[in-house]
Design a protein around this motif. Sequence first.
Motif, mmCIF file in Angstrom:
data_model
loop_
_atom_site.group_PDB
_atom_site.id
_atom_site.type_symbol
_atom_site.label_atom_id
_atom_site.label_comp_id
_atom_site.label_asym_id
_atom_site.label_seq_id
_atom_site.Cartn_x
_atom_site.Cartn_y
_atom_site.Cartn_z
ATOM 1 N N LYS A 1 3.002 -15.025 69.946
ATOM 2 C CA LYS A 1 1.567 -14.990 69.900
ATOM 3 C C LYS A 1 1.016 -14.240 71.234
ATOM 4 C CE LYS A 1 0.254 -19.388 67.900
ATOM 5 N NZ LYS A 1 -0.490 -20.583 68.087
ATOM 6 N N THR A 2 1.626 -14.209 72.332
ATOM 7 C CA THR A 2 1.137 -13.630 73.586
ATOM 8 C C THR A 2 1.924 -12.424 73.836
ATOM 9 O OG1 THR A 2 2.741 -14.867 75.046
ATOM 10 C CG2 THR A 2 0.711 -16.005 74.474
ATOM 11 N N GLY A 3 3.173 -12.425 73.226
ATOM 12 C CA GLY A 3 4.133 -11.237 73.672
ATOM 13 C C GLY A 3 4.747 -11.286 74.954
ATOM 14 N N ASP A 4 4.663 -12.254 75.699
ATOM 15 C CA ASP A 4 5.371 -12.557 77.025
ATOM 16 C C ASP A 4 6.778 -12.443 77.042
ATOM 17 O OD1 ASP A 4 2.773 -12.789 78.330
ATOM 18 O OD2 ASP A 4 2.833 -15.017 78.207
ATOM 19 N N LEU A 5 7.424 -11.927 77.595
ATOM 20 C CA LEU A 5 8.888 -11.823 77.725
ATOM 21 C C LEU A 5 9.546 -13.294 78.307
ATOM 22 C CD1 LEU A 5 11.542 -10.155 77.076
ATOM 23 C CD2 LEU A 5 11.321 -9.336 79.388
ATOM 24 N N LEU A 6 10.574 -13.615 77.314
ATOM 25 C CA LEU A 6 10.983 -15.155 77.700
ATOM 26 C C LEU A 6 12.500 -14.849 77.843
ATOM 27 C CD1 LEU A 6 9.559 -16.947 74.658
ATOM 28 C CD2 LEU A 6 8.569 -16.688 77.170
ATOM 29 N N TYR A 7 13.111 -14.009 77.400
ATOM 30 C CA TYR A 7 14.581 -13.899 77.411
ATOM 31 C C TYR A 7 14.920 -12.332 77.391
ATOM 32 C CZ TYR A 7 19.526 -14.601 77.156
ATOM 33 O OH TYR A 7 20.941 -14.504 77.214
ATOM 34 N N SER A 8 15.894 -11.862 77.928
ATOM 35 C CA SER A 8 16.494 -10.557 77.707
ATOM 36 C C SER A 8 17.976 -10.369 78.025
ATOM 37 C CB SER A 8 15.749 -9.590 78.631
ATOM 38 O OG SER A 8 15.954 -9.631 80.069
ATOM 39 N N ARG A 9 18.900 -9.524 77.479
ATOM 40 C CA ARG A 9 19.973 -9.417 77.678
ATOM 41 C C ARG A 9 20.647 -7.954 77.333
ATOM 42 N NH1 ARG A 9 19.698 -12.813 80.931
ATOM 43 N NH2 ARG A 9 21.168 -14.267 81.590
ATOM 44 N N GLY A 10 21.086 -7.139 77.825
ATOM 45 C CA GLY A 10 21.938 -5.904 77.392
ATOM 46 C C GLY A 10 23.010 -6.201 76.634
ATOM 47 N N PHE A 11 23.321 -5.230 75.930
ATOM 48 C CA PHE A 11 24.734 -5.422 75.017
ATOM 49 C C PHE A 11 24.960 -4.317 74.416
ATOM 50 C CE2 PHE A 11 21.488 -6.658 71.866
ATOM 51 C CZ PHE A 11 21.971 -6.214 70.660
ATOM 52 N N SER A 12 26.304 -4.095 73.659
ATOM 53 C CA SER A 12 26.641 -2.873 73.086
ATOM 54 C C SER A 12 27.300 -3.654 71.465
ATOM 55 C CB SER A 12 27.425 -2.043 73.624
ATOM 56 O OG SER A 12 26.862 -1.617 74.610
#
Length: 470
Positions: A78-89
């Motif tokens: 709904k809000t677009g707030d970032l909750l989690y992130s990780r880089g990967f290949s």
Amino acid sequence: MRLFHSFAALLLGVVSVFAHAAQPATVRLDYTHSGNALDDRYAIERVVIEPLPWPGNLARNMDDTNRGNNRLEVVDAKTGDLLYSRGFSTVFGEWRSTEEAGRISRSFQESVRFPQFAQPVRVRILKRDERNAFSVAWSIDVDPNAQDVVRQQPPALAKPIPIQVSGPSPDKVDLLILGDGYTQKEMKKFEQDARRLSQHLFSVSPFRERAKDFNVWALAVPTEKSGISRPSTGVHNPSALGTRYDIFGSERYVLTLDNRALREIAQHAPYEFIEILVNNETYGGGGIFGQFSTAAASNDWANYLFVHEFGHHFAGLADEYYTSPVAYAAASGRPEPWEPNATALRDPGKLKWKRHVKDGTPLPTPWPKEQYEEASRAYQKKRAALRAANRPESEMNALFREDLKQTNALFAQQPHRHTIGAFEGANYEASGYYRPAMQCIMFDRSEQFCPVCQDGITDIIDLYAGPVRQ
């Protein structure tokens, strides 16, 4: 009595791992990634609630290391707030650089995992462009409470073995060592291999200094035959993980393309990183950042393979060698690599590892490149002949020892032997790419990471088990 102690150790480990009672569930999104050298597409397969709670620390949800060809972002729908992130290949990302990808399209299974949030989320897969900027390649809304979410899993086919339990999972890096190609009678050998190779990992800096920041688990589903498939020699052994040699036509490249099988077995142990030990003597391995790595556990060079390939998987380190044949096509235009240990050196004044470079160090940094390449051509010719003739692995191991001895002798008296600078030849390219040191585990079968690679590894350890950033 031994069985009782093993069970007690496992129980103690499990209790320790789940000491954080408030951990949310683990959500896994399985999808397909298909296309060719010019185009790629995504399609959802299913959403799974894994059997074990989320192993990570919720205070370390954001990845600021800028690693990987791709990036996972989980945002509030709904809000677009970032909750989690990780880089990967991905395996697809490697395949699309092969010659075959210029002729046909293929589909690969992939997964991303993240903690369950109270609200529906939007999962975004971002892709890095030639300017190293990320843009959204695919997004999909995920509601963990939807009716089609898979919640009941088949019973585990094997139980995890606690190799090293340093504390609750949210405070540690959880490494899962999977076995493939081990029969029921070889389960003890698998455990011994896992203990031996993990012990070696923690003898190499910076893993040695940060050993207490890791939990290590081992898990293997028995196979009917010993060893995994090696199609180039007519060996086809079905195995639980589907790991095999000859990936992308490279005889030493070992991966599994059966992501579903991998995830369904791995989900029964706490993990953030996976190394697969294959029960083979033939030299081989592989590593995909943020996915998994592999190593031939019975090879004379298993220690090196385990650590080198884990460097790819764990920290996104680039290969620094460039004289061995690989399945990948050269990148056009020599874009700046995102990997922390390779550079196109477009601006020596902004070298990404400049803090390690002493004043007055020449950039590029001189090294006996021509002599090394001449010796390497002769070595590669011998190596190819041994494989073509299917000679005993002992002869290949002897050739590797001879090659390393010659390289060490060539480098021993060089004025920049221990200098951190910019040495031309890296990332599978003889020119246009540069590595930080003359020699490193990521360059040849050495025993240590250079300081730049150590920094790259430490960054990832800190992401999972370092001080919580305020």
